[in-house]
Design an enzyme around this catalytic site. Structure first.
Site, mmCIF file in Angstrom:
data_model
loop_
_atom_site.group_PDB
_atom_site.id
_atom_site.type_symbol
_atom_site.label_atom_id
_atom_site.label_comp_id
_atom_site.label_asym_id
_atom_site.label_seq_id
_atom_site.Cartn_x
_atom_site.Cartn_y
_atom_site.Cartn_z
ATOM 1 N N ARG A 52 0.841 -1.206 0.000
ATOM 2 C CA ARG A 52 0.000 0.000 0.000
ATOM 3 C C ARG A 52 0.874 1.253 0.000
ATOM 4 O O ARG A 52 0.567 2.238 -0.686
ATOM 5 C CB ARG A 52 -0.949 -0.013 1.211
ATOM 6 C CG ARG A 52 -2.005 1.082 1.145
ATOM 7 C CD ARG A 52 -3.078 0.902 2.203
ATOM 8 N NE ARG A 52 -2.572 1.092 3.556
ATOM 9 C CZ ARG A 52 -3.290 0.919 4.663
ATOM 10 N NH1 ARG A 52 -4.558 0.558 4.573
ATOM 11 N NH2 ARG A 52 -2.765 1.109 5.853
ATOM 12 N N LYS A 151 -2.637 6.866 0.932
ATOM 13 C CA LYS A 151 -2.428 7.219 2.348
ATOM 14 C C LYS A 151 -1.356 8.299 2.384
ATOM 15 O O LYS A 151 -0.162 8.027 2.560
ATOM 16 C CB LYS A 151 -2.024 5.966 3.141
ATOM 17 C CG LYS A 151 -2.273 6.108 4.637
ATOM 18 C CD LYS A 151 -2.261 4.757 5.320
ATOM 19 C CE LYS A 151 -2.190 4.861 6.828
ATOM 20 N NZ LYS A 151 -3.303 5.520 7.478
ATOM 21 N N GLU A 184 -16.286 6.065 5.645
ATOM 22 C CA GLU A 184 -15.498 5.442 6.717
ATOM 23 C C GLU A 184 -15.423 6.420 7.875
ATOM 24 O O GLU A 184 -16.033 7.482 7.830
ATOM 25 C CB GLU A 184 -14.096 5.109 6.189
ATOM 26 C CG GLU A 184 -13.324 6.335 5.710
ATOM 27 C CD GLU A 184 -11.958 6.012 5.102
ATOM 28 O OE1 GLU A 184 -11.390 4.976 5.450
ATOM 29 O OE2 GLU A 184 -11.482 6.828 4.297
#
Ligand code: PMP
Length: 285
Positions: A52, A151, A184
């Protein structure tokens, strides 16, 4: 003993671990990061976190100067150097120092930083009783503006929502996307249980695809609990039998109240408890 930090190629004492004031990570939030956790000396899903991290870097055209293997070793070595078997790791890659303009091509030396710390958990009673959360008015960043799947070091969108939660006396806040669908929470993914089935928003609802989320989807599958990604709106949450959040730091935590509506029986439900136990066995705790 000073805390040891990995900086680029070696472990240095905390007071020597410094970045330039011209680093675009500081000036613009231009960089990427990961939060990882180690249990009894083993880093949970290290490869997935590295995948990721490198995908986030790829998406912002940031070339990480170290290979995945070297970064993996740095994570393990930093935990060991700080004598942490059960710890939290923050892995950061900044764009590096440049001019005061935005141009990433005028930067050099991306900084690869690994910080290992003790894990600061929510108090035990939050797990026993479940969380109260509220919906933030701040929408999750539109994926056409900045993909929430990256991210990045720019977490202001989440921080704005977190402030709203804190101002309402809650440690987490629910974020909706621009269509008003459930995305989320500020640092956790969300699940609901309805008629024994598990539902969670899909990546295109504008979420970070959590590694804990993926682990819980696998555990549910192994336990024979039907689960699927589904578009959810707040009504689906208010009327669910159970709701819980997942994240590296929080692991699996029940939500018992959303916007003043009691969820299910108002206590952590059986599916949440089952998956919490399955998660603990997975990480062998
Ligand atoms: N969503 C957001 C916005 C996050 O920052 C995080 C990580 N803290 C998560 C979800 C959960 O992801 P993971 O399970 O990989 O920690």
């Amino acid at each position: 003993m000073p805390r040891m930090i990995f900086m680029n190629d070696s472990l240095v004492p905390e007071h020597e671990a410094k970045v330039s004031v011209f680093d675009h990570g500081l000036l613009y939030g231009d960089g990427v990061f990961e939060g990882l956790r180690s249990y009894a000396g083993t880093v949970f899903r290290l490869d997935e976190h590295l995948d990721r991290l490198y995908a986030s870097a790829r998406a912002i055209c940031l070339e990480i100067p170290l290979s995945k293997d070297v970064v993996a070793r740095a994570v393990v070595d930093t935990l060991a150097a700080n004598h942490l078997a059960d710890g939290y790791v923050r892995l950061v890659v900044t764009r590096g120092a440049g001019g005061l303009g935005l141009d990433p091509n005028k930067t050099s030396n991306p900084q690869v930083i690994v910080i290992a710390d003790t894990i600061s958990l929510y108090p035990r009673e939050y797990y026993d009783r479940g969380l109260r959360i509220v919906t933030a008015a701040t929408q999750r960043t539109h994926s056409a503006a900045l993909s929430p799947r990256i991210k990045s070091l720019n977490y202001l969108n989440n921080i704005m929502a977190k402030l709203e939660g804190l101002q309402a006396g809650c440690v987490e806040a629910l974020m909706l996307n621009h269509k008003g669908e459930v995305a989320e929470c500020t640092g956790d993914n969300i699940f609901v249980v309805r008629a024994g089935k598990l539902l969670t928003p899909p990546p295109d609802a504008g979420i970070l695809e959590g590694i804990t989320r993926n682990a819980v989807l696998e555990l549910a599958d192994q336990a024979g609990i039907a689960c699927r990604e589904a578009t959810l709106v707040r009504h689906d949450l208010y009327t669910a039998d159970e709701c819980f959040l997942t994240g590296t730091a929080a692991e699996v935590i029940s939500v018992v109240e959303i916007d003043g509506r009691r969820i299910g029986a108002g206590v952590p439900g059986p599916v949440t408890k089952q998956l919490t136990e399955a998660f603990h066995s997975l990480v062998k705790r």
